[in-house]
Design an enzyme around this catalytic site. Sequence first.
Site, PDB file in Angstrom:
ATOM      1  N   ASP A   1      -6.526 -25.838  12.530  1.00 41.82           N
ATOM      2  CA  ASP A   1      -5.648 -24.862  11.885  1.00 41.82           C
ATOM      3  C   ASP A   1      -4.462 -24.566  12.776  1.00 41.82           C
ATOM      4  OD1 ASP A   1      -4.573 -22.905  10.327  1.00 41.82           O
ATOM      5  OD2 ASP A   1      -5.801 -21.320  11.201  1.00 41.82           O
TER       6      ASP A   1
ATOM      7  N   GLY B   1       1.412 -20.844  14.694  1.00 40.59           N
ATOM      8  CA  GLY B   1       0.163 -21.107  13.988  1.00 40.59           C
ATOM      9  C   GLY B   1       0.081 -20.283  12.715  1.00 40.59           C
ATOM     10  N   SER B   2      -1.148 -19.995  12.270  1.00 44.44           N
ATOM     11  CA  SER B   2      -1.371 -19.506  10.908  1.00 44.44           C
ATOM     12  C   SER B   2      -0.957 -18.067  10.652  1.00 44.44           C
ATOM     13  CB  SER B   2      -2.841 -19.682  10.545  1.00 44.44           C
ATOM     14  OG  SER B   2      -3.141 -21.056  10.436  1.00 44.44           O
ATOM     15  N   THR B   3      -0.575 -17.295  11.673  1.00 45.61           N
ATOM     16  CA  THR B   3      -0.034 -15.970  11.377  1.00 45.61           C
ATOM     17  C   THR B   3       1.226 -16.088  10.520  1.00 45.61           C
ATOM     18  OG1 THR B   3       1.112 -16.010  13.516  1.00 45.61           O
ATOM     19  CG2 THR B   3      -0.996 -14.840  13.417  1.00 45.61           C
TER      20      THR B   3
END
Length: 735
Positions: free
Chosen positions: A734, A309-311
């Site tokens: 997201d 994901g967005s990390t």
Amino acid sequence: MKKNKTTHFMSSILILIFVGVFLLIAGRFLYIQATAEINNVSLDEWAKEKRTASYTLDAERGKIFDKNGMTLAYDRPTFRIQAIVEESYTQNSEEPLHVKNPEETAEMLAPLLNTEQGYLLERLEKGINKDQFQVEFGNVGKELSQQTKEKIEKLDLPGITFQKEAVRFYPNGMFASNIIGFARKNDGKINGVTGIENEMDDLLSGEAGHISYQRDNFNKKLLDPNEVIKQPEDGEDVYLTIDQKVQTLLEDVMSQVDKEYKPERITAVVMNPKTGEVLAMGNRPSYNPNNPNVDNWYNDVISAPFEPGSTMKIFTWASAIQEGVYNGDQWLESSSYQISDNIAPIHDWSSNWGSITYDEGFARSSNVAAAKLVWEEIGTEKYLDYLNAFDFDQKTGIDLPHEVAGNLVYNYPRDKMATGFGQASTVTPIQQMKAATAIANDGKMLKPYVISKIVNSTTGKTIEKKSPEVVGTPISEKTSEQVLDLMESVVSSEPGTGSPYKLEDYSVAGKTGTAQVYESEAGGYLTGHGNYIFSFLGMAPKDDPELMMYVSVKKPELEGNTPGSTPVSFIFKNVMQNSLHYMNINPDKDQSKPVQSVKVPELKGMSKAAAIESLEAKGLNITVIGSGDTIVKASAAEGDELLPNDRIMLITDKPTMPSIIGWSTRDVLQLANLLQLDIEILGNGYVNSQSIKKGAALKKDDYLGVELKPPKSKNEDNESNEEQTEEQTEDSSDQ
């Protein structure tokens, strides 16, 4: 006459045969007497072997310690009970040396071995009927404690003996079990199965010795036993980088989240980004290595790659900045991005932003901004070079077994863009942490490690000591500073998705992540509130990070509008805030209120009254153990630095059991180590019950059983409705 001649002839033949046989036998005896051999087997050697007892002398397996010297694993002496049932063993003794009364023996042993009298009696009678020398009682007669052995010896039962044997023991139960691992006895030898026990098995094991001596039929040494002894070489001791206090904080809050939100998985790791040392690491579900009864013994931090994901956007923006193609003030249209009619569009988690800058896109966690950076600014092949420079294409090399590298899925245009915001490609938490050290450490990327040093268990001499190892410089110092500014905006700015991760007195730089969960039974990615892996990678203080932490919580049970950040931020904030204070790192938000540490004076030999007066003046939380007037031991040594309100235990010369209800695991373990109690901890959280009553006198090796229960945790109530709605929407889009 003919008959007599025939008779005499046959008699002569028989005599010759008998003489021949006699000479043959006599010759054989003379040969055996002269050579002492039969069929090339030496009779002397055979006799020696028959009357020689030979035993292996087990080497003591090396201990495992945390960085401060707290014992995490050691060989615990236990005992196996044996009953001699051979009556002739008592021939030369006035007192019986064998089991004389099986019924009475079984009756008295049963309650101490926690088994039925009939079971023991059956084993005894069976051994007697089969003319066995001695019998054992299966599992109920193994791994007996020193306390149980002493109780049995007080019964003064004839024929009952004990065989000492070691079992691997983990005094802190589930504490750091995914790092420590566990060892099992196999064919009489303890072998490491997983974790450090497996990784360092050769060094920990040592080398067994042996003893041999000549004996009689009852296994007693002869007066001249011709004894030969080769002493065993004990294994080396292993010191970890794990800090007991930080690990305990992590274990406690993970257990609370596990109970309240019942997630499928929790994964967390705390590192020193300046050195690469792992200070704490944990997973749920986990296991107690004293009784490892779980389906998954592996460490998800290093062995479970997933779409993060967005990390992952941290490294996408870092690549663009380092490549010189990033303009944070440049505008873009958010909501949706499609490079071709044949390729599915990429969507943001909100369609209401309109035109945003790239800086704002990072704070808001825009997938469109990430995709446009990869496709239009950096270029997909150059971006792959940066992914390789951050070592996302390989294992970190951490000194733990069973590490698995993620997989860069980079075949099609959409996969290449999706990798930029944490989809398609997979990584492990430890790979992300290794890459993030470059952000926290002026561009220098460090190798993570959990073994601090190897020490000779006999001499105490350090054999090998680990030191920080820079393994790459994927970005410059200037780039790392700019990325830290962007990560701070995630937590502190109005549109940022990381506001739940703010700390009271430290600035935080971090990035949220919400990863989709693929399940083959569902035929694709799951949808619905809570069916994601919610994560956060953060570091503090922002300008010069001293601690870095990654937390992920998979599929928590979230009620109503509870955002996915709630269980993750509960873990992050509790561990980071308390660990930063414990490590005496100065807060950077409110310099007017620095945390003043307290230096511990010399306490041993001081009167109880004087010690209490001195420590109370320093603002410490004092627990006095016992009714004596003199302090003989304390939980902190002279010169140690504690924080105000930290607990310090004072052991008097007459120790008695205090009430430990409400104590943390850390405090209970300190008490047990100080008093050398035989500790058993059940559950997690804080002490709910104790086996030794308050006021009871204490002595070495007393058994103390405690049951822990987590307190009710409260959902964070300082999150605004706007943040909840924003987080909810991010959960859905997201990815």
